[in-house]
Design a protein around this motif. Structure first.
Motif, short mmCIF file in Angstrom:
data_model
loop_
_atom_site.label_atom_id
_atom_site.label_comp_id
_atom_site.label_asym_id
_atom_site.label_seq_id
_atom_site.Cartn_x
_atom_site.Cartn_y
_atom_site.Cartn_z
N MET A 1 0.82 -1.19 0.00
CA MET A 1 0.00 0.00 0.00
C MET A 1 0.87 1.25 0.00
O MET A 1 0.51 2.24 -0.60
CB MET A 1 -0.94 -0.05 1.20
N LYS A 2 2.01 1.18 0.66
CA LYS A 2 2.89 2.35 0.71
C LYS A 2 3.37 2.74 -0.68
O LYS A 2 3.48 3.92 -0.99
CB LYS A 2 4.07 2.08 1.64
N LEU A 4 1.77 2.23 -3.49
CA LEU A 4 0.64 2.84 -4.18
C LEU A 4 0.44 4.28 -3.72
O LEU A 4 0.22 5.18 -4.53
CB LEU A 4 -0.64 2.03 -3.95
N GLN A 5 0.53 4.50 -2.41
CA GLN A 5 0.36 5.85 -1.88
C GLN A 5 1.48 6.77 -2.34
O GLN A 5 1.25 7.96 -2.55
CB GLN A 5 0.30 5.81 -0.35
N ARG A 6 2.67 6.22 -2.49
CA ARG A 6 3.81 7.03 -2.91
C ARG A 6 3.68 7.44 -4.38
O ARG A 6 4.01 8.57 -4.74
CB ARG A 6 5.10 6.24 -2.70
N ASP A 7 3.21 6.52 -5.22
CA ASP A 7 3.23 6.74 -6.67
C ASP A 7 1.91 7.20 -7.27
O ASP A 7 1.88 7.60 -8.45
CB ASP A 7 3.68 5.47 -7.37
N ARG A 10 -3.96 9.75 -3.67
CA ARG A 10 -4.58 8.96 -2.59
C ARG A 10 -5.83 8.22 -3.06
O ARG A 10 -5.99 7.03 -2.79
CB ARG A 10 -4.89 9.87 -1.40
N ARG A 11 -6.70 8.89 -3.77
CA ARG A 11 -7.94 8.25 -4.24
C ARG A 11 -7.64 7.08 -5.18
O ARG A 11 -8.24 6.01 -5.07
CB ARG A 11 -8.80 9.30 -4.93
N ASP A 12 -6.71 7.26 -6.09
CA ASP A 12 -6.35 6.20 -7.03
C ASP A 12 -5.67 5.03 -6.31
O ASP A 12 -5.91 3.86 -6.65
CB ASP A 12 -5.44 6.73 -8.13
N ALA A 13 -4.84 5.34 -5.34
CA ALA A 13 -4.16 4.29 -4.57
C ALA A 13 -5.18 3.45 -3.80
O ALA A 13 -5.10 2.22 -3.79
CB ALA A 13 -3.15 4.90 -3.61
N CYS A 14 -6.16 4.11 -3.19
CA CYS A 14 -7.20 3.38 -2.45
C CYS A 14 -8.03 2.52 -3.40
O CYS A 14 -8.34 1.37 -3.09
CB CYS A 14 -8.09 4.36 -1.70
N MET A 17 -6.10 -0.53 -4.45
CA MET A 17 -6.01 -1.51 -3.36
C MET A 17 -7.33 -2.28 -3.21
O MET A 17 -7.33 -3.50 -3.03
CB MET A 17 -5.65 -0.79 -2.05
#
Length: 85
Positions: A1-2, A4-7, A10-14, A17
């Motif tokens: 998850m980290k 995803l959050q880095r790259d 936030r909405r897209d990373a969530c 996931m």
């Protein structure tokens, strides 16, 4: 998850996931998905839910059409049960 959050935002990373969790649930392939995710992350690529879904889709196999099945007679079941029917 980290990663995803880095790259990703936030909405897209969530969303990504959630997509990955959905794949694991729907396909019941948690272990295989974990290996694929680890391989993606080791290569430095973000997991792509669509590509992973395609990789985890079972291959369609045709069943043989010429299998002969011999059905036992009902009296053979009586013999198995010792004649008590």
């Amino acid at each position: 998850m980290k990663v995803l959050q880095r790259d990703l935002p936030r909405r897209d990373a969530c969303r990504r996931m959630v997509d990955l969790l959905f794949i694991a649930h729907e396909r019941a392939c948690e272990a295989e998905l974990a290996h694929l995710l680890a391989a993606d992350l080791a290569c430095g690529t973000l997991p792509d839910p669509e590509a992973l879904t395609l990789r985890l889709t079972p291959r369609h196999m045709t069943l043989p059409q010429d299998v002969a099945v011999a059905h036992p007679s009902l009296t053979s079941f009586d013999a198995l049960l010792g004649g008590a029917a």
